[in-house]
Structure formats: structure tokens, C-alpha cells
Scaffold this motif. Structure first.
Motif, PDB file in Angstrom:
ATOM      1  N   ALA A 170       0.868  -1.293  -0.084  1.00 49.54           N
ATOM      2  CA  ALA A 170       0.114  -0.016  -0.086  1.00 49.54           C
ATOM      3  C   ALA A 170       0.863   1.189  -0.038  1.00 49.54           C
ATOM      4  N   PRO A 171       0.648   2.298  -0.857  1.00 50.66           N
ATOM      5  CA  PRO A 171       1.309   3.589  -0.821  1.00 50.66           C
ATOM      6  C   PRO A 171       0.683   4.488   0.171  1.00 50.66           C
ATOM      7  N   ASN A 172       1.752   5.201   0.582  1.00 45.89           N
ATOM      8  CA  ASN A 172       1.359   6.094   1.687  1.00 45.89           C
ATOM      9  C   ASN A 172       0.725   7.293   1.114  1.00 45.89           C
ATOM     10  N   HIS A 173       0.484   8.519   1.765  1.00 42.35           N
ATOM     11  CA  HIS A 173      -0.132   9.615   1.164  1.00 42.35           C
ATOM     12  C   HIS A 173       0.657  10.083  -0.004  1.00 42.35           C
ATOM     13  N   ARG A 174       1.928   9.931   0.077  1.00 40.78           N
ATOM     14  CA  ARG A 174       2.792  10.385  -0.945  1.00 40.78           C
ATOM     15  C   ARG A 174       3.281   9.449  -2.010  1.00 40.78           C
ATOM     16  N   GLY A 175       2.697   8.238  -1.971  1.00 41.05           N
ATOM     17  CA  GLY A 175       2.895   7.293  -2.885  1.00 41.05           C
ATOM     18  C   GLY A 175       3.836   6.508  -2.988  1.00 41.05           C
ATOM     19  N   TRP A 176       4.403   6.330  -1.633  1.00 40.51           N
ATOM     20  CA  TRP A 176       5.656   5.323  -1.432  1.00 40.51           C
ATOM     21  C   TRP A 176       5.117   4.077  -0.885  1.00 40.51           C
ATOM     22  N   THR A 177       5.671   2.932  -1.217  1.00 36.08           N
ATOM     23  CA  THR A 177       5.293   1.897  -0.590  1.00 36.08           C
ATOM     24  C   THR A 177       6.541   1.431   0.375  1.00 36.08           C
ATOM     25  N   PRO A 178       6.585   0.335   1.346  1.00 37.70           N
ATOM     26  CA  PRO A 178       7.584   0.245   2.005  1.00 37.70           C
ATOM     27  C   PRO A 178       8.863  -0.223   1.390  1.00 37.70           C
ATOM     28  N   PHE A 179       8.707  -0.790   0.120  1.00 33.95           N
ATOM     29  CA  PHE A 179       9.780  -1.199  -0.873  1.00 33.95           C
ATOM     30  C   PHE A 179      10.431   0.211  -1.072  1.00 33.95           C
ATOM     31  N   ASP A 180       9.824   1.140  -1.627  1.00 29.57           N
ATOM     32  CA  ASP A 180      10.263   2.382  -1.959  1.00 29.57           C
ATOM     33  C   ASP A 180      11.038   3.185  -1.010  1.00 29.57           C
ATOM     34  N   LEU A 181      10.417   3.061   0.244  1.00 22.92           N
ATOM     35  CA  LEU A 181      10.832   3.863   1.347  1.00 22.92           C
ATOM     36  C   LEU A 181      12.298   3.315   1.756  1.00 22.92           C
ATOM     37  N   ALA A 182      12.480   1.928   1.732  1.00 24.52           N
ATOM     38  CA  ALA A 182      13.804   1.095   1.963  1.00 24.52           C
ATOM     39  C   ALA A 182      14.739   1.741   0.936  1.00 24.52           C
ATOM     40  N   TRP A 183      14.313   1.889  -0.237  1.00 28.17           N
ATOM     41  CA  TRP A 183      15.399   2.197  -1.292  1.00 28.17           C
ATOM     42  C   TRP A 183      15.626   3.746  -1.027  1.00 28.17           C
ATOM     43  N   ILE A 184      14.654   4.626  -0.925  1.00 25.96           N
ATOM     44  CA  ILE A 184      15.027   5.944  -0.662  1.00 25.96           C
ATOM     45  C   ILE A 184      15.879   6.494   0.361  1.00 25.96           C
ATOM     46  N   ARG A 185      15.840   5.593   1.514  1.00 32.56           N
ATOM     47  CA  ARG A 185      16.684   5.668   2.703  1.00 32.56           C
ATOM     48  C   ARG A 185      17.806   5.182   2.422  1.00 32.56           C
ATOM     49  N   TYR A 186      18.090   4.124   1.531  1.00 32.61           N
ATOM     50  CA  TYR A 186      19.535   3.659   1.154  1.00 32.61           C
ATOM     51  C   TYR A 186      20.132   4.610   0.242  1.00 32.61           C
ATOM     52  N   LEU A 187      19.442   5.287  -0.718  1.00 33.97           N
ATOM     53  CA  LEU A 187      20.160   6.011  -1.525  1.00 33.97           C
ATOM     54  C   LEU A 187      20.322   7.441  -1.154  1.00 33.97           C
ATOM     55  N   GLU A 188      19.912   7.852   0.257  1.00 27.64           N
ATOM     56  CA  GLU A 188      19.940   9.018   1.016  1.00 27.64           C
ATOM     57  C   GLU A 188      19.446  10.140  -0.077  1.00 27.64           C
ATOM     58  N   MET A 189      18.471  10.057  -0.541  1.00 24.34           N
ATOM     59  CA  MET A 189      17.884  11.003  -1.643  1.00 24.34           C
ATOM     60  C   MET A 189      17.517  12.345  -0.977  1.00 24.34           C
ATOM     61  N   ASP A 190      18.206  13.215  -0.727  1.00 22.66           N
ATOM     62  CA  ASP A 190      17.539  14.253  -0.228  1.00 22.66           C
ATOM     63  C   ASP A 190      16.868  15.199  -1.011  1.00 22.66           C
ATOM     64  N   ASP A 191      17.211  15.115  -2.319  1.00 20.07           N
ATOM     65  CA  ASP A 191      16.194  15.987  -3.314  1.00 20.07           C
ATOM     66  C   ASP A 191      14.901  15.422  -3.184  1.00 20.07           C
ATOM     67  N   ILE A 192      14.717  14.040  -3.006  1.00 16.93           N
ATOM     68  CA  ILE A 192      13.387  13.411  -2.975  1.00 16.93           C
ATOM     69  C   ILE A 192      12.721  14.115  -1.948  1.00 16.93           C
ATOM     70  N   GLY A 193      13.218  14.105  -0.780  1.00 19.30           N
ATOM     71  CA  GLY A 193      12.767  14.517   0.600  1.00 19.30           C
ATOM     72  C   GLY A 193      11.966  16.150   0.201  1.00 19.30           C
ATOM     73  N   THR A 194      13.070  16.891  -0.505  1.00 17.63           N
ATOM     74  CA  THR A 194      12.780  18.341  -0.826  1.00 17.63           C
ATOM     75  C   THR A 194      11.532  18.423  -1.744  1.00 17.63           C
TER      76      THR A 194
END
Length: 431
Positions: A170-194
Motif C-alpha cells: 500500500a502506498p502512503n499519502h505521498r505514493g511510496w510503498t515500504p519497498f520504495d522507502l527502503a530504497w529511498i533511505r539507502y540512496l539518501e535522496m535528499d532531493d526526494i525529501g525536498t
């Protein structure tokens, strides 16, 4: 004693008091300090006095006191008071139904590495694992976003029942699943957070959501390509191993019908999750490519159903879904090609019911919204092993060319190609 130092009044007065009275006064002070110490060993009264709050509110209040992960004394204090609060309540369900953020969400945010605390909360109320907070996140989302230790994540996933496995996609309100969030954290994508802060995806900004999906896919692809093309691939894979372990845990929990014998079939699980569409996550192709590098031998394994990964790969279809990052038909072919190139002999491997991968590929009940993608996939399988189209499907009792002829979604060109490869099948089928 330095005469310039101003002493407390009770000390100056004690000079004129008899010795026994001074001793008693000191004893009262000592008793007072001990009492103060004892109060810190029990639940602070300010958490309850003059408040009409439910158990979850009280738990959240306790769990919000500091977040020192490595302070053993504070962790024990927190755990003890959570246990005391839970002991005072026989049923958490009534209070849980009236709120979104649960005590488990807060515990993961502040004390995600302290497993005993998480264990206590889950055992008290396992339904907290399926609650979405104000941002559309379950506790699993929060755990993947914050990157809690793998053992803590495994503890959470071990309490996920098969009926709730769809929550992992299930995606959260911003469209990310747990799989996506695990990758985002690994990649340390600050521009994604912005970008997430700048665009209100939850408000229905589909254009912003689409741009973020494209950015995510681009960064993910570039990262994996860099790993796969690196001269030091082994060391690169070791660096990404912790994150891949998280992905593997999510995959295992996502399988709706787990089996003890199938727990180690990571490639099979990945294709099963991709092929499912009832709210389950769609694994991006780069993640699957990393899994193939990590577990190359598993493409030759048959699971408890006698199926190889290729059997599952050819069953994938781009069905309609609410997930923003569904598989484009143009990329669907690559899922099959990657596993087919690694083990083309899989085309002639029959599963437990005697079906080949090409038989699953030609099931017309799956080919409704696939445009020409199945045509190309069937051609790839057929060119990798032409002998496969000579074998009758034991379920439909039809040759592959006959299965293709009964499906209006497949092209006549594909049918003619099959007959040109093995024209001798036509007389035998007519006979």
C-alpha cells in the motif's frame, strides 16, 4: 569551611541544635531523597493526574519522553512503564479505533532498535500493525523509512498475517510503498525529501506524483546500473547487502500464502509479488536485477509447485492498478528476458501439473490489457527453445499455436510464426 560561602538556613540552625535533633533533621532529608528516588521508579503521576485520556494516549505520552536509543536505563524505564500501563487495560481495541497514530508508530520512531519494547506492544495489540497514521503509513512504512535494525523489522513482519500481506504494497499519502522507502533511505535522496515537501501529493497533484515516480525510477536505475557495471561488483554488492536483506524480508512477508519450504526462494517470491495486482507491491526491475545477481542459482530451482522463476515471470500482466509505478508494457518484456537469458533451459521444465512456461504465457484469461507485450514475450520464449511449442498443454489439451489462435488479443503474425517453426503440429492436431 570557606566562610564566604552562604550555607542553607537549616545548616546554620543545626549548629545550635542538640546532636540528636540534628541527626533527626538529616534523617528526614535523607528519607525525602529516597522517596523522590522511589517516585522515579514508578509511573510519574503527572502522566495521569487531572487527565481523562485513553490507554493509547497515555502510551504515546510515555513513549514520547526522550529518544536515547543507547541509554539502557532509560530504555528499561520506558519498557517497565509501558508494561504497567498495558497491565491496567484489558482491551486496547476500543481506544485504538478512535485514533490513527498508534503507540507502535511512536515506539518505532523513538525506540526502533529496542526489540523488547516493540514485542510488548505487538503482543498487546497486533492490530496496530495494520493501522495507517495521518500520513498514510503503517508501522512497516515507518520502520522502512527510518531504517530500524533488520532484527526489529523482522519482528514486525513476523506478526503480519497472510491476510494483511497486501498492506506491504500500500502506498502512503505521498505514493511510496515500504519497498520504495527502503530504497529511498539507502540512496539518501535528499532531493526526494525536498520534492515531497514541495508537492502536496496527498492533495491529488498527480503531475507531481508522476514526476517523483520518474525521478525515483531514474535514480534507482542509475544506481543499479553503476553496481552491475562496476569492476568491483562483489564489493558493491556487499555494500548494498543490508538494504537487499530488508527487501528480502519484505518479499517473504508479501507472499500471501507462505510455505516453510518456500522461504528461501527469493527470486520466485519477487516474481510472485510482481505478478500479483490486488494491492501488492510491484517490484521495480532494477531491484529484481540485483536479486538475480545476489541469488543466481535460484533461477534453476523448482519451488513446492514445481515452478521455476520463468513460470512466474511469463505470468506477469500489466493490469489496472492504483499504484503510480505500475509496470509499463514496454518494460514487461525485460522481466522475462533477464531470467530467460540467465537460464534458457527453463523453457522445457514442466511444473507439478505438467505445464511449460509458454503455456502460462498463452493463457488468454491474462492477456486482456497487454497490447503487444505478450506477442514479444512468446517470441522470446519460442526463440530461446523452439521445441516448447511442440508440447501440448495438459490443462487445455491444446498445442501452443491453438492456444494462440483462440486468443483475439494475440496477433496472427505470432500464430503464423509458430506454424512456420513446426508445421507438422497442424496435421497431427487435425487428426
Amino acid at each position: 569551611m570557606n566562610p564566604s560561602v552562604e550555607l542553607p538556613e537549616w545548616v546554620s540552625l543545626s549548629k545550635n541544635l542538640p546532636l540528636d535533633r540534628t541527626t533527626k533533621r538529616c534523617k528526614r532529608i535523607e528519607d525525602g531523597m529516597q522517596q523522590l528516588s522511589l517516585e522515579h521508579q514508578t509511573l510519574p503521576s503527572f502522566l495521569f493526574e487531572h487527565r481523562q485520556e485513553d490507554v493509547h494516549t497515555c502510551l504515546i505520552r510515555i513513549l514520547s519522553v526522550g529518544n536515547v536509543q543507547d541509554d539502557a536505563q532509560q530504555l528499561e524505564w520506558m519498557h517497565r512503564h509501558v508494561q504497567q500501563t498495558l497491565a491496567s487495560c484489558t482491551n486496547l481495541a476500543p481506544t485504538l479505533s478512535r485514533r490513527s497514530t498508534t503507540a507502535l508508530h511512536v515506539a518505532i520512531r523513538n525506540y526502533g532498535s529496542f526489540r523488547p519494547l516493540l514485542q510488548t506492544l505487538i503482543e498487546a495489540d497486533p492490530t496496530m500493525l495494520s493501522v495507517f497514521d495521518d500520513t498514510g503509513e503503517t508501522p512497516i512504512h515507518t520502520a522502512c523509512r527510518l531504517g530500524i535494525p533488520l532484527q526489529s523489522l523482522q519482528l514486525l513482519l513476523s506478526h503480519m498475517t497472510p491476510s494483511k500481506a497486501s498492506l506491504l504494497g500500500a502506498p502512503n499519502h505521498r505514493g511510496w510503498t515500504p519497498f520504495d522507502l527502503a530504497w529511498i533511505r539507502y540512496l539518501e535522496m535528499d532531493d526526494i525529501g525536498t520534492l515531497l515537501q514541495r508537492h502536496d501529493i496527498g492533495g491529488g497533484n498527480s503531475l507531481a506524483n508522476q514526476r517523483l515516480s520518474q525521478l525515483f525510477a531514474k535514480l534507482l536505475t542509475e544506481t543499479v546500473d553503476h553496481i552491475l557495471q562496476s569492476e568491483h561488483r562483489d564489493s558493491a554488492m556487499k555494500a548494498v547487502a543490508p538494504m537487499m536483506n530488508v527487501i528480502s524480508c519484505l518479499l517473504e512477508a508479501s507472499v500471501t500464502h507462505p510455505d516453510e519450504e518456500s522461504t528461501q526462494y527469493r527470486i520466485h517470491q519477487a516474481f510472485q509479488v510482481v505478478s500479483c495486482w490486488d494491492g501488492l507491491p510491484l517490484i521495480p526491475l532494477p531491484i529484481l536485477q540485483l536479486l538475480l545477481v545476489q541469488y543466481p542459482h535460484q533461477v534453476e530451482w523448482a519451488d513446492q509447485h514445481g515452478k521455476l522463476p520463468l513460470h512466474y515471470a511469463v505470468s506477469i500482466r500489466p493490469r489496472p492498478t492504483k499504484h503510480e509505478r505500475s509496470i509499463p508494457p514496454a518494460e514487461l518484456r525485460r522481466y522475462v528476458q533477464d531470467v530467460l537469458n540467465q537460464y534458457p533451459q527453463a523453457c522445457l521444465v514442466k511444473d507439478a501439473v505438467g505445464r511449460l512456461p509458454i503455456h502460462y504465457c498463452l493463457e488468454n484469461r491474462n492477456n486482456e490489457t497487454c497490447d503487444n507485450c505478450v506477442d514479444w514475450i512468446v517470441k522470446d520464449v519460442m526463440l530461446a527453445c523452439p521445441a516448447a511449442i511442440e508440447i501440448v498443454d495438459p490443462v487445455s489439451c491444446l498445442y501452443p499455436f491453438m492456444m494462440a489462435a483462440t486468443d483475439s488479443n494475440l496477433s496472427l503474425e505470432l500464430l503464423y510464426m509458430m506454424l512456420r517453426f513446426h508445421p507438422q503440429c497442424l496435421p497431427s492436431s487435425v487428426h
